[in-house]
Design an enzyme around this catalytic site. Structure first.
Site: not given
Ligand SMILES: [Zn+2]
Length: 369
Positions: A91, A263, A301, A303, A306, A332
């Site tokens: 930017d 973004d 989730c 990830c 998690c 996460h």
């Molecule tokens: Zn997660």
């Protein structure tokens, strides 16, 4: 840079595509985590790639002040300097100058500002901002613009817009042929100014079109109206980017209006302060109700956070101010955004976007719990 549209949704403007850049292909719609100072706060590039991040943003205002253009240029350009070998969008810093600099003086040729770090005086022009972005080898750069706060009077918005458009012309003239430069549509909350800005930038001709100066406190309904008004004027084959749009519900709404790039600092900033985005809404991990909650942050989730940690442990990390807490929550949150947008893309490709849109709106709670 090439943009290919793979599919447009039947009942909305939502579309799935691909941006082809020398450093890699970007599947759109895409969410770009923000790496203001050349780092997505608390995350290593290795972790970003593991999560599936395709592109990040960085900020010229910050990088220019520290470490300085020369340091990055001589370090081989932004990707090499930060060791993230995927595309980086920068930017121009118009928004950061307006929000961070203790003194801003907008002149005909550019903007004079004081550094928020040491108070030194600097001058950004549309031309030098493009040159700096080229020097640090941004994959996509942005024009210098004037970003106004919300709310703002019509006359002031009009005056600033005239300058933003003049600067956009100068930016286009100075840029080298191979450099990808996006124009930024301003015009505050005035639909006629926004339309005027869109047409003017299209006349100049850019590699993509960003809608800036939104989600600054106006109602979501008004933001969506402005996005729709601009997106409708931007031809189908052009890349459309809404800057700073970050709540999952807003991203979903803007995808529906035909936006490709997003973004926002939300997943990282909220991650550091203890707010997690989950499939059902946002939660504040420090809340007492999580003290003995041995379930994952988000049961839906997959990830690392998690799969391995409980809400009770994450809460403990935040209460004890352990640095692992912000890291795990940021991990996460970024995963959540990247997978949300991936899911959105998949449903566009499978003609199921409208069903997904409706079910998300039913399931997702906008309020904090
Ligand atoms: Zn997660």
């Amino acid at each position: 840079m090439k943009f290919i549209i793979e599919k447009v949704s039947k009942n909305s403007q939502a579309r799935a595509g691909r941006i082809i850049l020398p450093k890699g292909e970007i599947e759109t719609p895409v969410f770009m985590p923000v790496g203001t100072q050349g780092t997505v706060k608390t995350m290593s590039p290795k972790e970003l790639l593991e999560i599936g991040v395709q592109m990040i943003t960085a900020n010229l205002y910050h990088l220019y002040l520290r470490p300085g253009i020369k340091v990055i240029e001589e370090g081989g350009g932004i990707s090499k300097f930060i060791s993230f070998f995927r595309p980086v969008l920068t930017d121009s810093g118009g928004f950061q100058i307006a929000s961070l600099s203790p003194l801003v003086n907008i002149k005909e040729e550019g903007v004079q500002f004081k550094s928020h770090i040491d108070g030194s005086t600097h001058f950004f022009t549309p031309e030098n901002v493009v040159i700096y972005q080229e020097k640090i080898k941004s994959d996509i750069g942005m024009c210098l613009d004037i970003c106004l706060p919300y709310p703002v009077e019509y006359e002031e918005a009009k005056k600033a817009l005239t300058k933003t458009i003049e600067w956009a012309k100068k930016s286009k003239e100075i840029k080298s042929r191979e450099f990808n430069l996006f124009g930024i549509i301003q015009g505050a909350t005035y639909l006629d100014l926004r339309r005027e800005a869109t047409k003017a930038l299209l006349d100049i001709g850019f590699d993509g079109y960003a809608i800036g100066g939104l989600f600054l406190g106006e109602t979501p309904k008004l933001s969506y109206e402005i996005v729709a008004a601009c997106a409708d004027l931007i031809p189908q084959e052009e890349v459309r980017y809404v800057m700073g749009c970050g709540y999952p519900e807003d991203i979903l709404e803007c995808v529906k209006l035909g936006i490709d790039l997003f973004d926002c600092v939300l997943p990282t900033r909220n991650g550091r302060t203890g707010t997690a985005f989950t499939s059902e809404g946002r939660i504040i991990i420090k809340n007492a109700k999580f003290e003995k909650d041995y379930s994952p942050l988000d049961p839906n989730c997959e990830c690392y956070t998690c799969q391995n940690f409980t809400r009770a442990y994450l809460r403990h990390l935040f209460i004890s101010e352990e640095i692992l807490g912000p890291r795990l929550l940021t991990y996460h949150n970024i995963y959540f955004f990247i997978h949300l947008i991936k899911k959105i893309r998949e449903t566009i490709l499978n003609d199921q976007f409208e069903e997904f849109y409706n079910s998300f709106k039913q399931r997702y709670n906008r309020n904090l719990t």
